[in-house]
Write a protein that holds these residues in place. Structure first.
Motif, PDB file in Angstrom:
ATOM      1  N   ALA A 183       1.764   5.877  21.165  1.00 29.04           N
ATOM      2  CA  ALA A 183       1.848   6.883  20.147  1.00 29.04           C
ATOM      3  C   ALA A 183       1.263   6.646  18.853  1.00 29.04           C
ATOM      4  O   ALA A 183       1.500   7.365  17.759  1.00 29.04           O
ATOM      5  N   THR A 184       0.589   5.759  18.655  1.00 27.01           N
ATOM      6  CA  THR A 184      -0.347   5.361  17.751  1.00 27.01           C
ATOM      7  C   THR A 184      -1.331   6.523  17.543  1.00 27.01           C
ATOM      8  O   THR A 184      -1.781   6.671  16.260  1.00 27.01           O
ATOM      9  N   LEU A 185      -1.633   7.321  18.499  1.00 32.22           N
ATOM     10  CA  LEU A 185      -2.573   8.302  18.569  1.00 32.22           C
ATOM     11  C   LEU A 185      -1.867   9.347  17.581  1.00 32.22           C
ATOM     12  O   LEU A 185      -2.965  10.149  16.824  1.00 32.22           O
ATOM     13  N   TYR A 186      -0.791   9.719  17.946  1.00 31.59           N
ATOM     14  CA  TYR A 186       0.000  10.808  17.056  1.00 31.59           C
ATOM     15  C   TYR A 186      -0.132  10.404  15.571  1.00 31.59           C
ATOM     16  O   TYR A 186      -0.323  11.102  14.474  1.00 31.59           O
ATOM     17  N   TRP A 187       0.387   9.036  15.299  1.00 29.37           N
ATOM     18  CA  TRP A 187       0.496   8.461  14.262  1.00 29.37           C
ATOM     19  C   TRP A 187      -0.887   8.701  13.284  1.00 29.37           C
ATOM     20  O   TRP A 187      -0.857   8.995  12.002  1.00 29.37           O
ATOM     21  N   ASP A 188      -1.945   8.371  13.915  1.00 31.73           N
ATOM     22  CA  ASP A 188      -3.273   8.495  13.742  1.00 31.73           C
ATOM     23  C   ASP A 188      -3.573   9.862  13.137  1.00 31.73           C
ATOM     24  O   ASP A 188      -4.170  10.339  12.104  1.00 31.73           O
ATOM     25  N   LYS A 189      -3.072  10.745  13.852  1.00 35.06           N
ATOM     26  CA  LYS A 189      -3.269  12.458  13.650  1.00 35.06           C
ATOM     27  C   LYS A 189      -2.466  12.762  12.334  1.00 35.06           C
ATOM     28  O   LYS A 189      -3.045  13.474  11.432  1.00 35.06           O
ATOM     29  N   ALA A 190      -1.423  12.169  11.967  1.00 34.56           N
ATOM     30  CA  ALA A 190      -0.493  12.468  10.955  1.00 34.56           C
ATOM     31  C   ALA A 190      -1.095  11.869   9.681  1.00 34.56           C
ATOM     32  O   ALA A 190      -1.053  12.700   8.571  1.00 34.56           O
ATOM     33  N   ILE A 191      -1.807  10.925   9.747  1.00 33.77           N
ATOM     34  CA  ILE A 191      -2.523  10.104   8.480  1.00 33.77           C
ATOM     35  C   ILE A 191      -3.696  10.976   8.232  1.00 33.77           C
ATOM     36  O   ILE A 191      -4.381  10.791   7.139  1.00 33.77           O
TER      37      ILE A 191
END
Length: 382
Positions: free
Chosen positions: A107-115
């Motif tokens: 899920a870090t991939l979506y976290w990365d998109k958010a920031i």
């Protein structure tokens, strides 16, 4: 003509300067294994502006059309706020992702998109966890019908990950999310907090220096309010950690302090306007469409905060239909504004802005909306 300082007074001055330097270095060294510039007031203006992005909820229903589309809309909201306000710092105030709806291991991939909107503009940031950020994946019942499980693809990202099966239904822990954010972003001031406070992870303090860099101007505390894989609560241990840290760093309460966590404490329910009523003074805000969804219990943090005159305000997210600030004893309790197109509610999106001024110290706040308008100006330092 002023009387010259005695040798003893000069020694005391030197000692105090050294103590301040050591404190500054200890805080900065704790923030990351990488070198980071200390946060400081903007030279000339003596101001520092912070944007709060709350409840983005990236990654929902990635196997549909509407899931990725709402993440794009959230990008637009953040970009509008960042380009309009040009903040010096951003706080991601929890529920950055909806982990229980993310059907991939990393899920870090979506976290990365958010920031990414903040990182793209080279603005430093820090984050705290919300109740959805590490939730276990919830299998949709329709996936067990004749249509079966849809094809799940990992989103494109600027970060890499290890493992031969990145798209599996495993979930991602708070520790993994935080470690990845810190390791892959030089602008991230987030921290994995003390081990003794786990399962809470985002517990740390950041120092904002004066514009000339000679003294602390503000202390920003971040606390993990739980939820997801453990109860929605700020523990007794966290409350004691805050009390010990604040006494160590700011024993005389001379440095102003602000607090960030995700889920409102039970104190918010005590000052909340009646749901769906007009927000009247002394409270300030624009939407009041639901009851406060508070933490499960109170284990001392609010008593400690209100006993410190240096604590000016607490900022939370979680309730998408609330954006008010209300006074509570000696401080202010504030909601942010639902920023993301993920999560419940169709109210217009926006972000709470905080502006700190050093001479004299003032703490002001307002809401910047996705259409560019502003409202709900309030002074939190009076």
């Amino acid at each position: 003509m002023r009387k010259p300082k005695s040798p003893q007074m000069r020694n005391i001055s030197v000692l105090l300067s050294l103590l301040f330097l050591l404190l500054n270095l200890s805080l900065l060294s704790a923030s990351s294994c990488k070198d980071k510039s200390p946060l400081r007031m903007v030279s000339g203006s003596g101001c520092f502006k912070i944007a709060l992005f709350a409840d983005l909820h990236y990654g929902e229903n990635a196997w549909t059309d509407w899931g990725p589309a709402q993440d794009v809309n959230s990008d637009v909201v953040m970009s509008t706020v960042l380009d309009s306000e040009k903040p010096d710092f951003v706080v991601y105030l929890g529920d950055v992702i909806t982990a229980n709806n993310i059907a991939i291991q990393n899920a870090t991939l979506y976290w990365d998109k958010a920031i990414s909107p903040t990182r793209k503009r080279r603005i430093p940031w820090a984050s705290v966890f919300g109740n959805h950020d590490d939730m276990y994946f919830e299998w949709p019942s329709e996936w067990f019908s004749a249509t079966g499980i849809p094809q799940v693809n990992c989103p494109l990202s600027s970060i890499s990950y290890s493992g031969s099966e990145p798209c599996t239904f495993r979930g991602t822990t708070r520790v993994e999310l935080m470690k990845t954010e810190i390791a892959n972003n030089n602008l991230a001031y987030s921290l994995n907090g003390p081990r003794e406070l786990w399962p809470g992870v985002s517990n740390y303090v950041l120092q904002l220096l004066s514009s000339d860099g000679t003294k602390p101007a503000l202390l920003m505390y971040f606390l993990d309010s739980g939820g997801g894989t453990y109860p929605e609560i700020i523990s007794y241990a966290q409350a004691q950690w805050f009390e010990n840290q604040s006494q160590l760093i700011n024993p005389n309460s001379k440095i102003p302090e602000v607090i960030f966590w995700h889920i409102p404490s039970t104190a918010y329910s005590q000052v909340a306007p009646k749901p769906n009523s007009v927000i009247a003074k002394p409270c300030v805000g624009s939407i009041n469409k639901e009851s406060v969804a508070s933490q499960e219990a109170e284990w001392g943090i609010m008593d400690i905060l209100t006993a410190r005159p240096s604590v000016k305000a607490v900022f939370v997210g979680h309730n998408h239909g609330l954006d008010w600030c209300c006074p509570y004893r000696s401080l202010w309790l504030c909601f942010a504004r639902h920023t993301g197109y993920g999560g419940y509610g169709s109210w217009p999106r926006g972000a709470r802005i905080i502006e700190v001024t050093e001479n004299p110290f003032t703490l002001k706040s307002w809401i910047r909306m996705e259409n560019g308008s502003t409202h709900s100006d309030v002074t939190l330092s009076s």
